[in-house]
Each structure stands twice: as structure tokens, then as C-alpha cells.
Scaffold this motif. Structure first.
Motif, short mmCIF file in Angstrom:
data_model
loop_
_atom_site.label_atom_id
_atom_site.label_comp_id
_atom_site.label_asym_id
_atom_site.label_seq_id
_atom_site.Cartn_x
_atom_site.Cartn_y
_atom_site.Cartn_z
N VAL A 92 0.97 -1.07 0.03
CA VAL A 92 0.01 -0.10 0.02
C VAL A 92 0.83 1.17 -0.13
CG1 VAL A 92 -1.56 1.26 1.10
CG2 VAL A 92 -1.79 -1.14 1.15
N GLU A 93 0.66 2.14 -1.08
CA GLU A 93 1.15 3.22 -1.15
C GLU A 93 0.28 4.36 -0.44
OE1 GLU A 93 3.22 6.42 -4.09
OE2 GLU A 93 3.46 4.29 -4.51
N GLU A 122 -16.53 16.55 8.21
CA GLU A 122 -17.01 17.99 8.76
C GLU A 122 -18.10 18.42 7.82
OE1 GLU A 122 -13.44 20.05 8.78
OE2 GLU A 122 -12.67 18.92 10.67
N ALA A 123 -18.31 17.85 6.61
CA ALA A 123 -19.45 18.14 5.67
C ALA A 123 -20.63 17.41 6.09
CB ALA A 123 -18.81 18.25 4.11
N GLY A 124 -20.77 16.46 6.81
CA GLY A 124 -21.80 15.68 7.21
C GLY A 124 -21.97 14.15 6.69
N LYS A 125 -20.96 13.85 5.94
CA LYS A 125 -20.87 12.35 5.42
C LYS A 125 -20.58 11.27 6.73
CE LYS A 125 -21.15 13.90 1.51
NZ LYS A 125 -22.40 14.20 0.83
N ARG A 126 -21.23 10.10 6.57
CA ARG A 126 -21.48 9.20 7.88
C ARG A 126 -21.05 7.77 7.57
NH1 ARG A 126 -25.96 11.31 11.48
NH2 ARG A 126 -26.17 9.16 11.88
N LEU A 127 -20.45 7.37 6.42
CA LEU A 127 -20.44 5.83 6.39
C LEU A 127 -19.24 5.28 5.61
CD1 LEU A 127 -22.31 3.12 6.91
CD2 LEU A 127 -22.97 3.57 4.39
N PHE A 128 -18.73 4.22 6.29
CA PHE A 128 -17.80 3.49 5.60
C PHE A 128 -18.04 2.14 5.49
CE2 PHE A 128 -13.40 2.85 4.43
CZ PHE A 128 -13.15 1.67 4.82
N ILE A 129 -18.13 1.45 4.44
CA ILE A 129 -18.39 0.02 4.26
C ILE A 129 -17.37 -0.83 3.52
CG2 ILE A 129 -19.64 0.37 2.05
CD1 ILE A 129 -21.63 -1.58 3.07
N THR A 130 -17.02 -1.85 3.96
CA THR A 130 -16.01 -2.63 3.51
C THR A 130 -16.24 -4.21 3.30
OG1 THR A 130 -13.59 -3.39 3.28
CG2 THR A 130 -14.61 -2.68 5.44
N ASN A 131 -15.86 -5.26 2.64
CA ASN A 131 -16.10 -6.62 2.80
C ASN A 131 -14.82 -7.34 3.65
OD1 ASN A 131 -18.25 -6.78 0.99
ND2 ASN A 131 -17.10 -7.50 -0.72
N SER A 132 -13.90 -6.48 4.00
CA SER A 132 -12.98 -6.83 4.88
C SER A 132 -13.19 -7.00 6.18
CB SER A 132 -11.68 -6.11 4.57
OG SER A 132 -11.18 -6.00 3.10
N ASP A 133 -12.70 -8.04 6.97
CA ASP A 133 -13.01 -8.06 8.14
C ASP A 133 -12.43 -6.79 9.11
OD1 ASP A 133 -10.07 -9.15 9.46
OD2 ASP A 133 -10.35 -9.84 7.37
N TYR A 134 -12.66 -7.04 10.36
CA TYR A 134 -12.43 -6.02 10.98
C TYR A 134 -10.92 -5.69 11.37
CZ TYR A 134 -11.59 -2.91 15.08
OH TYR A 134 -10.82 -1.97 16.08
N HIS A 135 -10.24 -6.55 11.68
CA HIS A 135 -8.78 -6.86 12.11
C HIS A 135 -7.80 -6.29 10.81
CE1 HIS A 135 -8.93 -8.57 15.73
NE2 HIS A 135 -9.91 -9.46 15.13
N TYR A 136 -8.08 -6.80 9.42
CA TYR A 136 -7.53 -6.27 8.08
C TYR A 136 -7.91 -4.71 8.17
CZ TYR A 136 -6.04 -6.02 3.46
OH TYR A 136 -5.62 -5.80 2.23
N THR A 137 -9.04 -4.32 8.10
CA THR A 137 -9.45 -2.95 7.84
C THR A 137 -8.98 -2.20 8.82
OG1 THR A 137 -11.49 -3.66 7.10
CG2 THR A 137 -11.41 -1.41 7.84
N LYS A 143 -5.89 -2.61 10.69
CA LYS A 143 -4.32 -2.89 10.33
C LYS A 143 -4.03 -1.65 9.13
CE LYS A 143 -0.03 -4.01 10.46
NZ LYS A 143 0.57 -4.06 11.66
N MET A 144 -5.03 -2.06 7.95
CA MET A 144 -4.68 -1.02 6.85
C MET A 144 -4.85 0.33 6.77
SD MET A 144 -3.53 -3.66 5.55
CE MET A 144 -2.73 -2.62 3.83
N MET A 145 -6.17 0.56 7.52
CA MET A 145 -6.45 2.12 7.56
C MET A 145 -5.51 2.62 8.77
SD MET A 145 -8.93 2.54 5.84
CE MET A 145 -10.16 3.93 6.62
N ILE A 171 -6.09 12.33 16.15
CA ILE A 171 -7.38 11.83 15.46
C ILE A 171 -6.86 10.59 14.97
CG2 ILE A 171 -9.04 11.78 13.51
CD1 ILE A 171 -8.73 14.89 14.11
N ASN A 172 -7.44 9.41 14.85
CA ASN A 172 -7.25 8.12 14.16
C ASN A 172 -8.48 8.01 13.22
OD1 ASN A 172 -9.28 6.13 14.99
ND2 ASN A 172 -8.63 6.43 17.06
N TRP A 173 -8.08 7.02 12.39
CA TRP A 173 -9.14 6.43 11.25
C TRP A 173 -10.44 6.44 11.44
CZ3 TRP A 173 -11.97 2.35 10.00
CH2 TRP A 173 -11.70 1.27 10.62
N ARG A 174 -10.81 5.72 12.84
CA ARG A 174 -12.08 5.50 13.12
C ARG A 174 -12.77 6.96 13.60
NH1 ARG A 174 -11.79 0.28 17.15
NH2 ARG A 174 -13.96 1.45 17.53
N ASP A 175 -12.24 7.77 13.74
CA ASP A 175 -12.68 9.27 14.12
C ASP A 175 -13.41 9.65 13.04
OD1 ASP A 175 -12.15 8.94 17.09
OD2 ASP A 175 -10.03 9.69 16.54
#
Length: 151
Positions: free
Chosen positions: A51-52, A66-81, A83-85, A97-101
């Protein structure tokens, strides 16, 4: 793989292959690697090889939040998501701030496109290690996993 097949460079131990047979062999190998976790384990062990990161992407998503968008969806499992995020986003985000924020809700193991067509029970991810509990109503702040998702 098609070029290698055309050159006759695919080993005889696989057997004689045509394009359809090659497709099936590759599909089977990818499915096994995916289901058994080999592929994702390899990627998670050294994400920098696969990953670059784009330093602008996490900041663009922060702007979207900050503009009000609210969703993230992936086919990947939690641990992989996770780690990669972490690898791709966290170092570029300001002020601890971390990716989940960036998201009000994170959905993993979604089983797209089935996710959009069927109803499945949901589970809330309640620890950083991925421990889950049943979730009967999705609400902001949840990190959800849908059961049976490949990944």
C-alpha cells in the motif's frame, strides 16, 4: 497469466489448460488464499510493500466528515481493515485523530453486494482487538461486523 499460458510457461503439473481452465485455477487459488487468510496475513505483516498511502486522502475524508458524510463500508474483516487504515491514514491525521474518528459508523465484513439486498444480524465491535456483541439497532459511533462476511 494469459501471456504465460500463451507462451506455454505454465507448469505441466497443473495439467493442460485453456483460458476457461486458467480462469478456474486462478479463481480457486485466490478464493483459498482469501478464505484461509494467507493473502491478508501477508499484506498485514508488511503493509508498506503493498500500500502506498496518499497523505491527502485522510484529510479529504476529514473534510467529508465535517461536511456531514457518515458511512464506511468494506467487505474486509475488522482486523484487516483496522491494520490497513492505521497504516494508510493515522500518521497523516492531526491532533491524535485516528481513522475511526473519521466515520460515525464503520461497517466491515459486509458481503457486498448481498449487503444491499438482504437483511443480516449485526454485531458491534466493542474493543480494539475486535471483540463483538450483538447489535439490535445501528447508531452513530458503532463499528459493525456483519456475520458470515468473507474476509
Amino acid at each position: 497469466m494469459v501471456d504465460r499460458l500463451d507462451e506455454g510457461a505454465i507448469g505441466a503439473d497443473i495439467g493442460p489448460l485453456d483460458y476457461k481452465g486458467l480462469y478456474k485455477a486462478v479463481e480457486k487459488a485466490l478464493f483459498r488464499a482469501h478464505v484461509e487468510g494467507q493473502l491478508k496475513n501477508e499484506i498485514m505483516s508488511k503493509p508498506e510493500l503493498f500500500v502506498e498511502p496518499d497523505p491527502e486522502l485522510p484529510l479529504a475524508l476529514l473534510d467529508q466528515k465535517e461536511a456531514g458524510k457518515r458511512l464506511f463500508i468494506t467487505n474486509s474483516d475488522y482486523h484487516y481493515t483496522d491494520k490497513m487504515m492505521q497504516h494508510s491514514f493515522n500518521r497523516f491525521l492531526p491532533n491524535d485523530i485516528n481513522w475511526r474518528d473519521l466515520f460515525d459508523m464503520v461497517i466491515v465484513s459486509a458481503r457486498k453486494p448481498e449487503f444491499f439486498q438482504m437483511s443480516h444480524p449485526m454485531y458491534e465491535v466493542v474493543t480494539g482487538e475486535g471483540l463483538m456483541r450483538p447489535c439490535f439497532k445501528a447508531r452513530p459511533g458503532f463499528n459493525l461486523r456483519l456475520p458470515g462476511g468473507v474476509g
